[in-house]
Design an enzyme around this catalytic site. Structure first.
Site, PDB file in Angstrom:
ATOM      1  CG  HIS A  22      -1.804   1.161   1.318  1.00 33.08           C
ATOM      2  ND1 HIS A  22      -2.215   1.667   2.520  1.00 33.08           N
ATOM      3  CD2 HIS A  22      -2.382   1.936   0.374  1.00 33.08           C
ATOM      4  CE1 HIS A  22      -3.006   2.710   2.316  1.00 33.08           C
ATOM      5  NE2 HIS A  22      -3.116   2.888   1.012  1.00 33.08           N
ATOM      6  CG  ASP A  30       7.052   8.038 -23.367  1.00 33.27           C
ATOM      7  OD1 ASP A  30       8.290   7.950 -23.186  1.00 33.27           O
ATOM      8  OD2 ASP A  30       6.446   9.119 -23.288  1.00 33.27           O
ATOM      9  CG  ASP A  69      -3.403   5.032  -1.453  1.00 31.02           C
ATOM     10  OD1 ASP A  69      -4.418   4.998  -0.725  1.00 31.02           O
ATOM     11  OD2 ASP A  69      -2.264   5.239  -1.015  1.00 31.02           O
ATOM     12  CG  MET A  79       6.055  14.193 -17.648  1.00 33.77           C
ATOM     13  SD  MET A  79       7.302  13.592 -18.801  1.00 33.77           S
ATOM     14  CE  MET A  79       8.082  12.316 -17.826  1.00 33.77           C
ATOM     15  CE1 TYR A 118      11.846  12.012 -17.195  1.00 36.73           C
ATOM     16  CE2 TYR A 118      13.681  13.537 -17.101  1.00 36.73           C
ATOM     17  CZ  TYR A 118      12.731  12.863 -17.825  1.00 36.73           C
ATOM     18  OH  TYR A 118      12.671  13.022 -19.182  1.00 36.73           O
ATOM     19  CE1 TYR A 136       6.062  16.202 -21.580  1.00 38.79           C
ATOM     20  CE2 TYR A 136       5.634  16.433 -23.929  1.00 38.79           C
ATOM     21  CZ  TYR A 136       6.310  16.820 -22.799  1.00 38.79           C
ATOM     22  OH  TYR A 136       7.240  17.829 -22.865  1.00 38.79           O
TER      23      TYR A 136
END
Length: 151
Positions: A22, A30, A69, A79, A118, A136
């Site tokens: 959890h 990509d 979650d 992103m 990142y 993206y």
């Protein structure tokens, strides 16, 4: 092949998703993302692959076995496009549709700046690279919980 398991999920991906706890993050990225070098810094320490599929198809497979979650506002993150953080390209709209379908409701993704993404990816449990070639097509998903069976 296994019954009721999405055929896009290979043994390595299933192992990682099962081992996650959890609050752990999985990155779906990509082909342009620096997946191998980032994956070496994750908890798992190696790159996972779901080859020859789009980001949306990989998301559908992962979310077929992994809950998101519900304790955080944005368990799914996309992103941001550099210089256009509010723009939603088709690849991200397709993944949003898969998130909504898996959760049975509209649950808008949050967004995260490229370099912050990142950093998040390096701290994630694992990174899964897809065959997605559109820009993206990078996402983070926070694992939720499965409640106990009712007695």
């Amino acid at each position: 092949m296994l019954k009721a398991i999405d055929p896009a999920l290979n043994a390595d991906v299933l192992y990682a998703l099962r081992a996650m706890g959890h609050g752990d993050d999985v990155i779906i990225c990509d082909t342009n993302f620096p997946a191998d070098s980032v994956a070496r810094q994750t908890v798992l320490g190696k790159l996972l692959r779901i080859d020859n599929v789009t980001a949306a198809r990989a998301t559908r497979a992962v979310l077929s076995v992994m809950p998101l979650d519900s304790f955080v506002e944005h368990p799914a993150l996309r992103m941001e496009i550099v210089g256009k953080p509010n723009e939603i390209p088709p690849v991200q709209a397709e993944v949003q549709a898969e998130v909504d379908k898996a959760e049975g409701r509209s649950w808008p993704m949050g967004s995260i700046e490229r370099f912050a993404f990142y950093d998040l990816a390096r701290k994630a449990y694992c990174v899964i690279v897809t065959g997605e070639r559109r820009f993206y097509g990078c996402f983070a998903f926070k694992k939720g919980v499965i409640p106990p069976d009712a007695a």
